[in-house]
Motif scaffolding. Structure first.
Motif, PDB file in Angstrom:
ATOM      1  N   ASP A   1     -11.559 -14.451  10.892  1.00 54.65           N
ATOM      2  CA  ASP A   1     -12.469 -13.529  11.564  1.00 54.65           C
ATOM      3  C   ASP A   1     -11.725 -12.949  12.762  1.00 54.65           C
TER       4      ASP A   1
ATOM      5  N   ARG B   1     -14.337 -12.520  16.233  1.00 57.60           N
ATOM      6  CA  ARG B   1     -14.596 -13.724  17.028  1.00 57.60           C
ATOM      7  C   ARG B   1     -13.363 -14.601  17.155  1.00 57.60           C
TER       8      ARG B   1
ATOM      9  N   ARG C   1     -19.891 -19.198  11.044  1.00 57.68           N
ATOM     10  CA  ARG C   1     -21.047 -18.492  11.607  1.00 57.68           C
ATOM     11  C   ARG C   1     -21.803 -19.371  12.585  1.00 57.68           C
TER      12      ARG C   1
ATOM     13  N   GLY D   1     -20.148 -18.331  15.818  1.00 56.82           N
ATOM     14  CA  GLY D   1     -20.823 -17.041  15.894  1.00 56.82           C
ATOM     15  C   GLY D   1     -20.201 -15.938  15.061  1.00 56.82           C
ATOM     16  N   SER D   2     -19.399 -16.284  14.078  1.00 57.09           N
ATOM     17  CA  SER D   2     -18.792 -15.268  13.218  1.00 57.09           C
ATOM     18  C   SER D   2     -19.857 -14.547  12.395  1.00 57.09           C
ATOM     19  N   SER D   3     -19.660 -13.264  12.206  1.00 55.52           N
ATOM     20  CA  SER D   3     -20.450 -12.502  11.246  1.00 55.52           C
ATOM     21  C   SER D   3     -19.691 -12.498   9.927  1.00 55.52           C
TER      22      SER D   3
ATOM     23  N   ALA E   1     -19.615 -10.542   7.605  1.00 54.10           N
ATOM     24  CA  ALA E   1     -19.113  -9.206   7.280  1.00 54.10           C
ATOM     25  C   ALA E   1     -17.763  -8.919   7.921  1.00 54.10           C
ATOM     26  N   ASP E   2     -17.409  -9.658   8.969  1.00 54.02           N
ATOM     27  CA  ASP E   2     -16.130  -9.457   9.651  1.00 54.02           C
ATOM     28  C   ASP E   2     -14.999 -10.305   9.064  1.00 54.02           C
TER      29      ASP E   2
ATOM     30  N   GLY F   1     -21.824 -13.359   2.245  1.00 54.76           N
ATOM     31  CA  GLY F   1     -21.902 -12.214   3.127  1.00 54.76           C
ATOM     32  C   GLY F   1     -20.624 -11.452   3.351  1.00 54.76           C
TER      33      GLY F   1
END
Length: 270
Positions: free
Chosen positions: A132, A135, A161, A165-167, A169-170, A230
């Motif tokens: 990621d 983040r 995640r 806190g990773s998304s 999608a990233d 995701g």
């Protein structure tokens, strides 16, 4: 983008172009070449528990980490059991599995600490690296068929995640060299485990041959799991290399019937 082979200081390795382009990270998937081991371990064996001479394996680590630009003293190795445990790695884990005894079992490692080099092993099972760049979190995952059925790569994305806190999608994913559908011949236990875990969608990654055996595409199944978690499909790079077809280039547990060394796959934040 794809997963390609390059050579540094005489050591060939594979890397994911998307991760390299994103910057801020070093990573690589090893091959059999570029080391100092001999006999059945010739030449770049990175498995410390395969019966090879420890000093030769350590020299192989020095060569491979130098080739990909990773920190030798930042290595953290996995103690793999074909499960779905993903361990969060801290500075207290530095050197575990290589310079000090490992006190955990995990098939996935994650961290957000620069200088920590996450390391997993394979010799037909899939090595999967995650990054990621937003983040600044990395993960390394070992996924055999049991880990695939249990969703080890999904656990890794979820932990990135939930902990950092990773998304999803990233996140960029690289599925490295492993046994491919052409060579992964199984009885019905593997397809049954996949369909029970993943539903009818898993059927597209399996084929029943005239021999009565199934051929299973673990790379496709893990890509499906990543998409369900995701990740964007265009953020997932997949190596075409089959470790069994290309057993002269890669360690293959099936081809050697267990008399082998190990590949290592590493990822480290800068």
């Amino acid at each position: 983008m794809s997963i390609v082979t390059c050579v540094s200081a005489g050591v060939p390795y594979l890397h994911c172009e998307a991760m390299t382009a994103a910057g801020g990270v070093v990573h690589g998937f090893s091959t059999r070449a570029g080391g100092v081991s001999d006999g059945i371990y010739a030449s770049l064996n990175l498995g410390l528990n395969r019966g090879d001479d420890r000093e030769k394996v350590l020299e192989n680590y020095r060569r491979f980490t130098a080739a990909i630009g990773a920190n030798l003293d930042g290595l953290v190795l996995s103690s793999q059991v074909h499960g779905d445990v993903v361990r969060t790695i801290t500075t207290a884990d530095r050197g575990k599995g290589i310079f000090q005894k490992s006190d955990y079992e995990a098939d996935g490692l994650i961290t957000d600490i620069p200088g920590i080099c996450l390391t997993i092993f394979s010799a037909d099972c899939l090595p999967i690296l995650l990054y990621d760049p937003v983040r600044r979190v990395v993960a390394a995952v070992h996924a055999g068929w049991r880990g695939t059925a249990m969703g080890i790569v999904t656990r890794a994305v979820e932990k990135m995640r939930d902990v950092y806190g990773s998304s999803p999608a990233d996140i960029l994913a690289a599925i490295g060299p492993g046994i491919s559908k052409c060579c992964f011949e199984t009885d019905e236990d593997v397809p049954n485990a996949m369909t029970e875990a993943m539903g009818a969608a898993a059927l597209h990654a399996m084929e029943l041959r005239k021999s009565g055996k199934f051929h299973v595409d673990l790379k496709r199944l893990n890509a499906l799991r990543l998409e369900r978690a995701g990740l964007s499909a265009d953020h997932i790079s997949i190596s075409e290399a089959c470790t069994m077809c290309q057993h002269e280039q890669f360690w293959s547990h099936r081809y050697t019937r267990g008399q082998r060394g190990s590949q290592a796959s590493m990822i480290q934040l800068l």
